[in-house]
Design a protein around this motif. Structure first.
Motif, PDB file in Angstrom:
ATOM      1  N   PRO A 192       0.813  -1.217   0.000  1.00 38.37           N
ATOM      2  CA  PRO A 192       0.000   0.000   0.000  1.00 38.37           C
ATOM      3  C   PRO A 192       0.852   1.276   0.000  1.00 38.37           C
ATOM      4  N   LEU A 193       0.305   2.303  -0.644  1.00 38.31           N
ATOM      5  CA  LEU A 193       0.955   3.595  -0.739  1.00 38.31           C
ATOM      6  C   LEU A 193       0.017   4.646  -0.154  1.00 38.31           C
ATOM      7  N   TYR A 194       0.565   5.564   0.657  1.00 39.61           N
ATOM      8  CA  TYR A 194      -0.220   6.611   1.302  1.00 39.61           C
ATOM      9  C   TYR A 194       0.436   7.963   1.072  1.00 39.61           C
ATOM     10  N   ARG A 195      -0.385   9.016   1.027  1.00 39.40           N
ATOM     11  CA  ARG A 195       0.121  10.396   0.985  1.00 39.40           C
ATOM     12  C   ARG A 195      -0.320  11.067   2.284  1.00 39.40           C
ATOM     13  N   THR A 196       0.633  11.663   2.982  1.00 38.38           N
ATOM     14  CA  THR A 196       0.330  12.301   4.264  1.00 38.38           C
ATOM     15  C   THR A 196      -0.228  13.705   4.044  1.00 38.38           C
ATOM     16  N   ARG A 197      -1.100  14.124   4.957  1.00 38.21           N
ATOM     17  CA  ARG A 197      -1.649  15.474   4.890  1.00 38.21           C
ATOM     18  C   ARG A 197      -1.122  16.341   6.025  1.00 38.21           C
ATOM     19  N   LYS A 198      -0.124  15.813   6.744  1.00 37.45           N
ATOM     20  CA  LYS A 198       0.578  16.580   7.767  1.00 37.45           C
ATOM     21  C   LYS A 198       1.940  15.945   7.984  1.00 37.45           C
ATOM     22  N   SER A 199       2.812  16.633   8.672  1.00 33.60           N
ATOM     23  CA  SER A 199       4.149  16.107   8.964  1.00 33.60           C
ATOM     24  C   SER A 199       4.049  15.057  10.068  1.00 33.60           C
ATOM     25  N   PHE A 200       4.840  13.998   9.960  1.00 34.61           N
ATOM     26  CA  PHE A 200       4.831  12.928  10.959  1.00 34.61           C
ATOM     27  C   PHE A 200       6.218  12.677  11.513  1.00 34.61           C
ATOM     28  N   ALA A 201       6.270  12.404  12.815  1.00 30.43           N
ATOM     29  CA  ALA A 201       7.520  11.947  13.433  1.00 30.43           C
ATOM     30  C   ALA A 201       7.616  10.453  13.180  1.00 30.43           C
ATOM     31  N   VAL A 202       8.772  10.008  12.704  1.00 32.09           N
ATOM     32  CA  VAL A 202       9.035   8.596  12.431  1.00 32.09           C
ATOM     33  C   VAL A 202      10.407   8.246  12.977  1.00 32.09           C
TER      34      VAL A 202
END
Length: 105
Positions: free
Chosen positions: A17-27
């Protein structure tokens, strides 16, 4: 079990699966020595799920050819959008049956 930072096969990347984020994420990003560090992926990042993470309640994901670990709740929440994979175009190559049969004779 995979080693953090180990490359994935291209064929494997096509079915994940592929996703596009709509906010910044800590990883979390693990370096080759196994040392982890927290980084922030930008808003609008396209993230490909590689599989389950060795960290609890996380997925291992790929962004710009780097592996990261992200919380499942962050990735699957309302702030990321699944992206449908592009259709795979059929190959123009035709089977070479005559040559294969001659080679076996």
């Amino acid at each position: 079990m995979r080693i953090p930072g180990e490359p994935i096969e291209t064929s494997e990347a096509r079915v994940t699966p592929l996703y596009r984020t709509r906010k910044s994420f800590a990883v979390v990003h693990f370096e080759e020595a196994g040392k982890g560090r927290i980084v922030f992926l930008p808003e609008g990042a396209e993230i490909r799920v590689v599989g389950p993470s060795s960290l609890g309640k996380c997925y291992e994901v790929m962004f710009e050819n780097q592996l990261y670990n992200i919380f499942k709740v962050d990735l699957l929440g309302p702030w990321s959008t699944p992206i449908e994979p592009a259709p795979v175009k059929p190959s123009r190559m035709r089977p070479i049956r005559a040559l294969a049969a001659g080679a076996c004779a």
